[in-house]
Write an enzyme that holds these catalytic residues in place. Structure first.
Site, PDB file in Angstrom:
ATOM      1  N   GLY A 137     -40.924  51.088   8.515  1.00  0.00           N
ATOM      2  CA  GLY A 137     -40.024  49.929   8.390  1.00  0.00           C
ATOM      3  C   GLY A 137     -39.309  49.675   9.703  1.00  0.00           C
ATOM      4  CB  SER A 139     -41.880  44.810  12.825  1.00  0.00           C
ATOM      5  OG  SER A 139     -42.681  45.667  13.579  1.00  0.00           O
ATOM      6  CD  GLU A 254     -46.801  53.702  16.173  1.00  0.00           C
ATOM      7  OE1 GLU A 254     -45.642  53.977  16.495  1.00  0.00           O
ATOM      8  OE2 GLU A 254     -47.176  52.567  15.826  1.00  0.00           O
TER       9      GLU A 254
END
Ligand SMILES: Cc1cc2nc3c(=O)[nH]c(=O)nc-3n(C[C@H](O)[C@H](O)[C@H](O)COP(=O)(O)OP(=O)(O)OC[C@H]3O[C@@H](n4cnc5c(N)ncnc54)[C@H](O)[C@@H]3O)c2cc1C
Length: 389
Positions: A137, A139, A254
């Site tokens: 959660g 953007s 990531e």
């Protein structure tokens, strides 16, 4: 591994551990069993679109979910390079790994690093068992590249926090259990200060999930509304005000993994299957060779970042470079496959046929260079890394 010895564009050589050879064979055997069950369909972008919690649980039974988490928290206590081997096999096969993708790649390591002992004991064994799924959660409508401008706010209450705001593009929020939400806890002159992370129960009162459909019609994403959601004090992740530092610390994990260059690899496999049924021309062979060489070199760079992570170093500039090169190749691969064997892309063709897989990869292609930070932003990071050097 001392970072000081690695220049911003230096990539340490990755040597896969001896255990990786057997591990790879074990994963391939497992994938053969799953193919026989009909669960591994060889589809592109399976880390985003291949949702199968039962597959995740069978994978977890083998110790291949949360495999780099310590054994005391239910993980397999294995290294990043061993994890790399498992996930590259799964992605290359187009296995349905999206249910646990964020928990395995991001939420687990983040809770291990920043979480309280209570959070570790509660979440990590569930993640490693393939029974607890997370969304990201971060953007918002006007806060994507400029993430520090997030407007979701967290106000203190007597026993925790009240979160209000709307997150956008929240993958899997309609199906997952929790989201790690970045929210503003204090107003600060420096917009990078005053942000914090929270573990939010996606079934809590005040959570409203609104579907966003992809061009293909699939429901993978959502607008995730937090309408005064109560988050207990115990669900603050890390230190209040450290949200920015925590979020940016996750980036090398990531951005540099095999999912950043293998999303469309199953389409190449499908092409080779098609070409196998015909006499391949020299030009087709050359084009396939070029794609394979590019894939191989990006894999070496990506493995270099994984080796550094394994040794406790974080190479943000190199990770950004891998993602820029890898995601551009994902799109270029789709274009090359179309020109090597011109085929009308058809989303309504037989599922798994080359025409259908091509349509699927094409419809997903706008996302390859956007998700996880756009390529323009990555190039800014690379430039700054070089300038600082
Ligand atoms: C498939 C997919 C999955 C996603 N999953 C999630 C998720 O699960 N959770 C989540 O929180 N988010 C998710 N996102 C959101 C993603 O992180 C953002 O889309 C991304 O960070 C870009 O932000 P934006 O969409 O607001 O675009 P913007 O930031 O508005 O950018 C628009 C364009 O302007 C360019 N631009 C912006 N700033 C600059 C600059 N300073 N210099 C040069 N160019 C610039 C960008 O490169 C881009 O081309 C997902 C996105 C996609 C496409």
């Amino acid at each position: 591994m001392p970072t000081a010895t690695i220049s911003p564009l230096g990539f340490p050589e990755a040597v896969l551990p001896e255990s990786a050879r057997q591990l790879r064979l074990d994963v391939r055997d497992f994938l053969d069993e799953e193919r026989a069950r009909g669960t591994v369909l060889g589809r592109p972008d399976s880390w985003l679109a291949g949702w199968d919690p039962a597959f995740t649980r069978r994978l977890a039974e083998r110790g291949w979910v949360g495999m780099a988490l310590p054994t005391e928290y239910g993980g397999a206590g294995r290294g990043f390079l061993e994890r790399y081997v498992v996930i590259e096999e799964l992605l290359a096969a187009g296995a349905p790994v999206s249910a646990h993708w964020v928990s395995d790649r991001q939420a687990g390591p983040s809770i291990l690093q920043h979480g309280t002992e209570e959070q570790r004991r509660f979440f990590l064994p569930r993640i490693a068992a393939g029974k607890c799924f997370f969304s990201i959660g971060m953007s918002e409508k006007s806060s994507g590249s400029d993430l520090a401008s997030v407007r979701t706010c967290a106000e203190r209450t007597a026993d925790g926090w009240r979160l209000t705001g709307t997150k956008m593009w929240t993958g899997g929020a309609h199906a997952n259990d929790y989201a790690i939400v970045l929210a503003r806890t204090e107003e600060a002159e420096d917009k990078h200060a005053g942000l914090s992370q929270f573990i939010v129960d996606l079934r809590a009162p005040g959570v409203r999930i609104e579907p966003i459909h992809l061009m293909s019609g699939e429901h993978r994403f959502n607008a995730f509304h937090l309408e005064g959601v109560h988050v207990p004090e115990a669900m603050l992740l890390g230190q209040q005000g450290d949200g920015w530092k925590q979020v940016t610390g996750e980036l090398a994990f990531e951005r540099s993994g095999p999912e950043r260059y293998l999303s469309t690899f199953p389409l190449l496999v499908s092409l080779l299957r098609e070409l196998d049924q015909r006499a391949m021309t020299a030009e087709q062979l050359t084009q396939v060779g070029i794609l394979t060489a590019r894939l191989h070199s990006i894999r070496q760079l990506s493995l270099g970042v994984a080796a550094a992570l394994d040794a406790g170093a974080s190479l943000d500039t190199q990770a950004a470079l891998v993602k820029d090169l890898g995601t551009r190749l994902e799109g270029a691969l789709v274009d090359s496959v179309r020109s090597i064997l011109p085929t009308p892309a058809d989303p309504h063709a037989t599922p798994g046929s080359h025409a259908e897989l091509l349509a699927f990869a094409l419809l997903h292609s706008p996302g390859y260079t956007l998700r996880g930070g756009t390529n323009e932003i990555l190039r800014g990071i690379i430039t700054r890394g070089l300038e600082q050097h």
